[in-house]
Motif scaffolding. Structure first.
Motif, short mmCIF file in Angstrom:
data_model
loop_
_atom_site.label_atom_id
_atom_site.label_comp_id
_atom_site.label_asym_id
_atom_site.label_seq_id
_atom_site.Cartn_x
_atom_site.Cartn_y
_atom_site.Cartn_z
N GLU A 324 0.84 -1.21 0.00
CA GLU A 324 0.00 0.00 0.00
C GLU A 324 0.87 1.25 0.00
N SER A 325 0.32 2.31 -0.54
CA SER A 325 0.97 3.62 -0.49
C SER A 325 0.02 4.60 0.20
N GLU A 326 0.53 5.34 1.17
CA GLU A 326 -0.32 6.29 1.89
C GLU A 326 -0.32 7.65 1.21
N PHE A 327 -1.51 8.23 1.14
CA PHE A 327 -1.66 9.54 0.50
C PHE A 327 -2.84 10.26 1.12
N LEU A 328 -2.57 11.37 1.80
CA LEU A 328 -3.60 12.26 2.33
C LEU A 328 -4.60 11.55 3.26
N GLY A 329 -4.08 10.62 4.07
CA GLY A 329 -4.93 9.94 5.03
C GLY A 329 -5.57 8.67 4.52
N PHE A 330 -5.22 8.24 3.29
CA PHE A 330 -5.75 7.01 2.71
C PHE A 330 -4.60 6.07 2.36
N SER A 331 -4.86 4.77 2.43
CA SER A 331 -3.91 3.74 2.00
C SER A 331 -4.43 3.16 0.69
N SER A 345 -8.89 1.48 -1.78
CA SER A 345 -8.36 2.38 -0.75
C SER A 345 -9.05 2.17 0.58
N LYS A 346 -8.30 2.42 1.63
CA LYS A 346 -8.79 2.33 3.01
C LYS A 346 -8.36 3.60 3.74
N ILE A 347 -8.97 3.82 4.88
CA ILE A 347 -8.49 4.90 5.76
C ILE A 347 -7.16 4.42 6.35
N LYS A 349 -4.00 3.74 8.83
CA LYS A 349 -3.99 3.35 10.25
C LYS A 349 -3.87 4.57 11.16
N LYS A 350 -3.00 5.52 10.77
CA LYS A 350 -2.82 6.74 11.57
C LYS A 350 -4.13 7.51 11.69
N LYS A 351 -4.84 7.60 10.57
CA LYS A 351 -6.10 8.35 10.55
C LYS A 351 -7.16 7.66 11.42
N LYS A 352 -7.20 6.34 11.33
CA LYS A 352 -8.17 5.60 12.15
C LYS A 352 -7.91 5.79 13.64
N GLU A 353 -6.65 5.72 14.02
CA GLU A 353 -6.30 5.93 15.43
C GLU A 353 -6.67 7.34 15.89
N LYS A 354 -6.48 8.30 14.98
CA LYS A 354 -6.83 9.69 15.29
C LYS A 354 -8.34 9.83 15.51
N TYR A 355 -9.14 9.18 14.63
CA TYR A 355 -10.59 9.26 14.75
C TYR A 355 -11.07 8.62 16.06
N VAL A 356 -10.48 7.49 16.42
CA VAL A 356 -10.88 6.81 17.67
C VAL A 356 -10.56 7.69 18.87
N ALA A 357 -9.35 8.29 18.88
CA ALA A 357 -8.95 9.16 20.00
C ALA A 357 -9.85 10.38 20.09
N SER A 389 -13.82 10.95 4.54
CA SER A 389 -13.36 9.57 4.36
C SER A 389 -14.18 8.76 3.36
N ARG A 390 -15.35 9.23 2.97
CA ARG A 390 -16.28 8.38 2.22
C ARG A 390 -15.80 7.99 0.84
N ILE A 391 -14.73 8.61 0.34
CA ILE A 391 -14.23 8.23 -0.99
C ILE A 391 -13.38 6.96 -0.94
N ALA A 392 -13.03 6.48 0.26
CA ALA A 392 -12.29 5.23 0.38
C ALA A 392 -13.20 4.07 -0.01
N THR A 393 -12.67 3.13 -0.82
CA THR A 393 -13.52 2.03 -1.30
C THR A 393 -13.94 1.12 -0.15
N HIS A 394 -13.11 1.01 0.89
CA HIS A 394 -13.42 0.16 2.04
C HIS A 394 -13.89 0.97 3.25
N VAL A 395 -14.47 2.12 3.00
CA VAL A 395 -14.83 3.03 4.09
C VAL A 395 -15.84 2.42 5.05
#
Length: 599
Positions: A324-331, A345-347, A349-357, A389-395
């Motif tokens: 995977e390649s990360e770009f603007l909060g997406f993998s 694309s997925k969100i 890992k860093k972004k997901k952790e940020k959302y949870v916090a 985040s909704r543009i991620a295919t696995h959102v």
């Protein structure tokens, strides 16, 4: 953006910006910009723009905010800015540090309020000139472009051009290392050849930072002009990479781009396409060999031509079929689908952790103060992260995980603060975006938006016709804004109007959502910046904040309804230019306010 365009018209600057864009597009240079920059209309437009920004209440090193300028008459303000510019010396820049996702701190430079107005005065005139020369696939800090467009472009190159190798380049401390002399030369080459203007920009770059001294390089993050200048710096990189393949100069004319690319592939050129958002960019390639060539070529170009270094540990070549390649909060990865590979694309890992916090902090805030206002702020946050985040295919999978991780905290902390279950009679905004089948909490009459309820939204490529500096472009912009209501609703949720009830705030958002953001008199779309909520029966005459007594209006229409002075009436009537039906409705509203009709 619609509010900005209205302000351009109000201060008669639209034609000027259009002319600058058109002349720059055809390669003309500009040696007499200072008079336009210091014109009365441009200064008043800059003040109006700054005044509507949230940051206008943040003080610089001199301690002044926008409130310190509200007592100025228009003539006093214009005279003050013109006088400062006649022998310009920037004030000290206040240094603040904000946390980064990786735990480090990002330095921001906050200029004084008068310097911010001056930078806005320059930005307004320089932007149309630069926009006409910028590369089409850079998306950061540009009008009407977004991270979604950048990700959509990467997806397009993976899906349609079958480019499965990506060169990830990380520029080491880009904003802190911009070469001032080179930047002034780049502005000159882009067509800005007014020496007085360049001299003032040079002084802006060298503004003393409080307690740190005078910088020898860099553009301070936080300055209004800095994003535009950063794009000027990296536009050279964009154009150079494009000239190596996408815009390769050829004497032969081809029927299409694809035909040209087929011919170029017969040679030894390295195929590659750049997608850039600010200083974060990728070059997508056909094979590993080309990607390696691009890596070393870009590294040398940045060092030799732009005096910038890359971060070796963060810069690499990635095979998207394997990693995977990360770009603007997406993998992003090129996954097999049938016989071909497509961008998945997925969100990150860093972004997901940020959302949870962030979610846990907002839930704690709701427990400590379970008010309708805090519930709306929680909903604004949910709407915001869903919108991004909704543009991620696995959102959907990603947010089910986030919702699952937050579910225990929600139930434990809010079980005695509100009702839990399927929503009954939720607001129109809730019904517009969320299903009623999800269990959620109702806090002080406000239903919390369900974190796990989200669907993938197809990210469209940027439409190059969406240009604010042409008549046709502005028509498209108005249409586009009507189609995207979510960001406007979020802005209304976050707004703060003193001395208004919770019922008023909730019903204002519900009414705006139900009316699809349209003014209830003119029928035109109203962005959040121009929304006024009118009491059909005035509060002074016994009117309440109920849904049925509120009306969504364009603020200029609202001011015309309440205007009593003949000059004010004429001013807003001329601005709105209502037809007979609209005028009858305005007079109906005025009658309810015990005001004379407008003839």
């Amino acid at each position: 953006m619609q509010a900005q365009l209205r302000y351009w018209d109000y201060y008669s600057m639209t034609d000027t910006f259009d002319r600058l864009y058109e002349e720059s597009k055809y390669g003309q240079s500009f040696e007499r910009l200072y008079d336009i920059i210091t014109s009365r209309e441009n200064i008043l437009l800059a003040y109006r723009t700054i005044k509507t920004n949230k940051g206008s209440h943040t003080a610089g090193a001199d301690g002044r905010t926008i409130n310190d300028f509200k007592g100025f008459t228009e003539e006093e303000l214009v005279s003050f800015i013109q006088k400062r510019l006649s022998n310009y010396q920037p004030m000290k820049v206040r240094r603040v540090f904000i946390p980064k996702p990786n735990g480090d701190k990002r330095p921001l430079g906050i200029p004084s309020m008068s310097d911010r107005i001056i930078q806005q005065v320059f930005k307004q005139v320089l932007e149309p000139i630069c926009e006409a020369r910028f590369y089409n696939h850079s998306y950061g800090f540009r009008p009407l472009r977004s991270t979604h467009h950048a990700v959509a472009r990467v997806n397009h190159l993976i899906n349609h051009n079958k480019l499965h190798y990506v060169v990830d380049i990380d520029i080491k401390g880009f904003f802190d290392n911009v070469n001032h002399t080179l930047l002034i030369k780049q502005l000159w080459n882009i067509g800005i050849k007014d020496r007085k203007v360049l001299c003032i920009i040079s002084k802006m770059l060298k503004a003393e930072i409080d307690k740190e001294g005078v910088p020898s390089k860099g553009t301070p993050q936080g300055g209004i002009l800095s994003p535009l200048l950063s794009n000027v710096v990296l536009n050279d990189l964009d154009q150079w990479i494009a000239s190596q393949w996408e815009a390769f100069p050829s004497r032969t004319s081809y029927c299409s781009k694809s035909a040209m690319f087929r011919f170029l592939r017969k040679g030894k050129l390295k195929e590659g396409f750049i997608v850039r958002y600010a200083d974060d960019f990728k070059i997508l390639c056909k094979d590993w060999k080309s990607a390696q060539k691009w890596y070393h070529a870009v590294k040398l170009y940045l060092k030799d031509r732009l005096k910038l270094d890359i971060s070796p540990e963060k810069s690499k070549v990635i095979n998207l079929r394997k990693r995977e390649s990360e770009f603007l909060g997406f993998s992003i990865k090129a996954e097999l689908k049938g016989k071909k590979r497509v961008a998945n694309s997925k969100i990150s890992k860093k972004k997901k952790e940020k959302y949870v916090a962030e979610g846990r902090e907002r839930i704690k805030q709701l427990r400590n103060a379970p008010t309708a206002k805090n519930a709306q702020l929680f909903n604004s946050w949910v709407l915001g992260i869903h919108s991004y985040s909704r543009i991620a295919t696995h959102v959907s999978i990603d947010f089910h995980e986030i919702a699952h991780r937050l579910a225990y905290t929600l139930r434990k902390r809010l079980r005695d603060r509100g009702k839990f279950g399927k929503p009954k009679n939720p607001s129109p905004t809730y019904e517009r975006y969320y299903k009623k089948t999800y269990n959620t909490f109702e806090i002080s009459g406000v239903h919390l938006y369900p974190i796990g309820d989200i669907k993938n939204f197809w990210a469209a490529n940027y439409n190059p016709k969406l240009i604010p500096y042409t008549t046709d472009g502005r028509k498209l912009i108005y249409q586009k804004l009507k189609d995207e209501l979510m960001p406007e609703i979020r802005k209304l949720m976050e707004s703060n109007i003193p001395n208004k009830s919770v019922e008023y705030f909730d019903n204002r958002i519900s009414r705006y959502s139900m009316k699809s953001g349209k003014c209830e008199i003119t029928g035109g779309f109203v962005p959040a910046e121009l929304v006024h909520c009118h009491h059909y029966v005035p509060v002074s005459l016994g009117g309440t904040d109920t849904f049925r007594n509120l009306r969504i209006l364009n603020k200029f229409v609202h001011r015309l309804i309440h205007a009593t002075d003949s000059q004010t009436i004429e001013k807003y009537r001329k601005s709105i230019n209502p037809d007979k039906r609209q005028l009858r409705r305005i007079n109906t509203y005025r009658k309810k306010c015990n005001l004379e009709p407008i003839s």
